[in-house]
Design a protein around this motif. Structure first.
Motif, PDB file in Angstrom:
ATOM      1  N   SER A  71       0.837  -1.207   0.000  1.00  0.00           N
ATOM      2  CA  SER A  71       0.000   0.000   0.000  1.00  0.00           C
ATOM      3  C   SER A  71       0.865   1.246   0.000  1.00  0.00           C
ATOM      4  N   TYR A  72       1.952   1.237   0.781  1.00  0.00           N
ATOM      5  CA  TYR A  72       2.849   2.391   0.817  1.00  0.00           C
ATOM      6  C   TYR A  72       3.381   2.706  -0.590  1.00  0.00           C
ATOM      7  N   ASN A 111      -0.922  -5.871  -5.807  1.00  0.00           N
ATOM      8  CA  ASN A 111      -0.492  -6.544  -4.584  1.00  0.00           C
ATOM      9  C   ASN A 111      -1.050  -5.908  -3.323  1.00  0.00           C
ATOM     10  N   VAL A 112      -1.782  -4.808  -3.458  1.00  0.00           N
ATOM     11  CA  VAL A 112      -2.401  -4.158  -2.306  1.00  0.00           C
ATOM     12  C   VAL A 112      -3.601  -4.982  -1.858  1.00  0.00           C
ATOM     13  N   SER A 113      -3.751  -5.140  -0.549  1.00  0.00           N
ATOM     14  CA  SER A 113      -4.903  -5.862  -0.020  1.00  0.00           C
ATOM     15  C   SER A 113      -6.202  -5.248  -0.520  1.00  0.00           C
ATOM     16  N   TRP A 114      -7.190  -6.089  -0.751  1.00  0.00           N
ATOM     17  CA  TRP A 114      -8.482  -5.595  -1.252  1.00  0.00           C
ATOM     18  C   TRP A 114      -9.103  -4.577  -0.293  1.00  0.00           C
ATOM     19  N   VAL A 115      -8.780  -4.670   0.989  1.00  0.00           N
ATOM     20  CA  VAL A 115      -9.345  -3.752   1.976  1.00  0.00           C
ATOM     21  C   VAL A 115      -8.942  -2.315   1.693  1.00  0.00           C
ATOM     22  N   TRP A 116      -7.720  -2.125   1.154  1.00  0.00           N
ATOM     23  CA  TRP A 116      -7.172  -0.781   0.982  1.00  0.00           C
ATOM     24  C   TRP A 116      -7.136  -0.325  -0.473  1.00  0.00           C
ATOM     25  N   GLN A 117      -7.737  -1.083  -1.380  1.00  0.00           N
ATOM     26  CA  GLN A 117      -7.677  -0.726  -2.793  1.00  0.00           C
ATOM     27  C   GLN A 117      -8.310   0.632  -3.082  1.00  0.00           C
ATOM     28  N   ASN A 118      -9.374   0.961  -2.383  1.00  0.00           N
ATOM     29  CA  ASN A 118     -10.085   2.228  -2.644  1.00  0.00           C
ATOM     30  C   ASN A 118     -10.007   3.184  -1.459  1.00  0.00           C
ATOM     31  N   THR A 119      -9.002   2.981  -0.609  1.00  0.00           N
ATOM     32  CA  THR A 119      -8.882   3.769   0.621  1.00  0.00           C
ATOM     33  C   THR A 119      -7.792   4.826   0.481  1.00  0.00           C
ATOM     34  N   GLN A 156      -7.127  11.561  -1.567  1.00  0.00           N
ATOM     35  CA  GLN A 156      -8.458  11.561  -2.155  1.00  0.00           C
ATOM     36  C   GLN A 156      -8.763  10.269  -2.899  1.00  0.00           C
ATOM     37  N   ALA A 157      -7.719   9.624  -3.427  1.00  0.00           N
ATOM     38  CA  ALA A 157      -7.907   8.434  -4.256  1.00  0.00           C
ATOM     39  C   ALA A 157      -7.200   7.236  -3.636  1.00  0.00           C
ATOM     40  N   GLY A 158      -7.737   6.064  -3.907  1.00  0.00           N
ATOM     41  CA  GLY A 158      -7.099   4.826  -3.483  1.00  0.00           C
ATOM     42  C   GLY A 158      -6.235   4.260  -4.590  1.00  0.00           C
ATOM     43  N   PRO A 159      -5.411   3.270  -4.301  1.00  0.00           N
ATOM     44  CA  PRO A 159      -4.502   2.701  -5.304  1.00  0.00           C
ATOM     45  C   PRO A 159      -5.187   2.183  -6.555  1.00  0.00           C
TER      46      PRO A 159
END
Length: 484
Positions: free
Chosen positions: A106-107, A135-143, A122-125
């Motif tokens: 995520s970083y 490779n970002v967890s699905w939890v943080w894809q739009n965070t 404002q935007a997620g990955p």
């Protein structure tokens, strides 16, 4: 020199790094192992073997840490030996895959967003598909990113150097976070001198601790940089370098907002050294503190070329739901009981208990802050207590969050009971996440076994061979005396 213990721990972390190639936070498309004869290590029995190797390494590392702790308690191991141990144990983790977390991906994805001109607050990955994002967890894809401008500057700089190379990005960001280890190794002995503790104990608790090494170094969490800056800033204030100290704690806040909790307590330390009435001393210290904070934080924001959007993004952490957060645990328990009678959405209970938890946290923080108004070491101790309360009462809590109070309080004078409790908590927190980064907090059988392991480790700190498996005398478990 406790050479045998150092080598035991080194062998343990080497096994952790080796097992992590199959059981850690591995890449979806790994350029090193994919389509090779070693790709089997990430599937089926191969992954089971890698997991067994990793847990075997954890056992050896914990064993070595407890053995080292016995020598530290007996004053047979000093600061120099601790620094050598930390350096040796950390090396394999610098090149290991991410361990017990996937946050580092995520970083990197957030750094890429900032580098490409998107606002990471404002935007997620997911708005920028590619190797980093997948490779970002699905939890943080739009965070949006909940981290401060200094860390976003670091993440952006890492991606500017490594591009879409995930392996290079993980290693480089881990090296950048490793600056926190260096700062801790420098600051904790100094904090011990001011707070009445012993440098070797502070290093044993705050750096050589497997919770710190495996989660913060192996997991490449930005908490490592934050706590390194935080401990350094606190030490500078205690050494009467107030402006520099407040500036460094502000840099810690610009990595992760939690560090700001320490600043009001440091104002009391500063105010106690001024002349005049208590009110006038506080006003002057607080005024200077606010001015320094605003100046340093503004410069970080301007250099990073980001906005203050990370502040509202802090609420995204409430996405994490686990019972390490006491208000969340209470909400889940009440929901479970009520659900036996009538079906109600869990979110209602979590909203109520988390809100009450924040009120309780605010009350405890204010109480601790007011009790610290005489300044000095007592203010630092109460800052550590408040950081512990933050970890327990925040809406969301993760195991490595307890590194915050651990680092600030490592320099205090610890008795045997306190060291045993910290060892128990550290080993258990180390194990309540699976190596892949998934939580183990709802795997009750596994948690029971980890609690037994943590209890055995903690008791072994003060009672060598508690299971009476060896015929050797207790004295043989102590380490040879060395020059401190």
């Amino acid at each position: 020199m406790p050479l045998g213990t150092i080598l035991l721990g080194l062998f343990g972390v080497a096994l952790i790094a080796l097992g992590g190639t199959g059981a850690g936070g591995t890449l979806i498309h790994d350029p090193l192992l994919a389509d090779t004869a070693l790709s089997w290590i990430r599937y089926g029995h191969g992954k089971d073997l890698a997991t067994a190797v990793l847990y075997g390494g954890l056992g050896l590392l914990v064993w070595a840490w407890i053995r080292l702790g016995r020598g530290v308690r007996a004053e047979l191991v000093g600061r120099k030996a601790m620094l050598l141990t930390i350096g040796v144990w950390m090396l394999p983790l610098l090149v290991a895959p991410p361990l017990f977390s996937r946050d580092v991906y995520s970083y990197l994805a957030q750094g890429q967003l900032a580098l490409e001109g998107f606002d990471p607050y404002q935007a997620g990955p997911s708005v920028l598909p590619g190797p980093l994002t997948e490779n970002v967890s699905w939890v943080w894809q739009n965070t949006p990113a909940p981290y401060g401008p200094l860390f976003m500057l670091v993440a952006k700089g890492v991606v500017a150097v490594t591009g879409t190379s995930l392996i290079g990005g993980v290693v480089l960001i881990r090296l950048m976070m490793g600056l926190g280890v260096v700062l801790l190794c420098w600051s904790l002995p100094g904090l011990a001198r001011h707070l009445g503790g012993r440098p070797a104990v502070a290093l044993w608790l705050g750096v050589a601790n497997p919770l710190m090494l495996v989660h913060l170094v192996g997991g490449a969490h930005n908490d490592m940089l934050m706590v390194g800056l935080l401990a350094t800033g606190v030490l500078l204030v205690l050494e009467r370098r107030h402006v520099s100290g407040v500036a460094v704690v502000t840099l810690a806040t610009a990595v992760k907002a939690t560090a700001v909790v320490a600043l009001p307590f440091l104002v009391w330390v500063w105010a106690a050294r001024l002349v005049g009435s208590r009110r006038s001393r506080f006003v002057r210290a607080a005024g200077w503190g606010v001015a320094i904070f605003v100046t340093v934080f503004t410069l970080c924001t301007l250099v990073a070329e980001v906005s203050l959007g990370w502040i509202p993004a802090l609420r995204t952490s409430s996405t994490i739901v686990n019972w390490l957060s006491l208000p969340t645990a209470l909400g889940q328990f009440v929901h479970l009981v009520v659900n036996w009678v009538v079906h109600v959405d869990e979110g209602i209970f979590l909203g109520i208990t988390r809100g009450l938890g924040m009120l309780l946290l605010a009350w405890l923080a204010i109480k601790q802050w007011w009790a610290a108004r005489d300044g000095g070491p007592e203010a630092v101790r109460r800052a550590a207590v408040t950081l512990l309360a933050v970890g327990l009462l925040s809406p969301a809590t993760l195991p490595w969050y307890f590194s915050w109070p651990l680092v600030v309080g490592a320099g205090l004078a610890w008795g045997s009971t306190g060291l045993v409790l910290v060892a128990l908590g550290s080993v258990w927190m180390l194990l309540v996440t699976f190596p892949s980064g998934d939580t183990a907090l709802y795997s009750w059988g596994y948690l029971f076994l980890t609690l037994l392991a943590a209890l055995l480790a903690a008791v072994s700190l003060v009672r060598p061979d508690p299971l009476r498996l060896s015929s050797r005398p207790v004295e043989d478990f102590l380490l040879p005396r060395m020059t401190r």
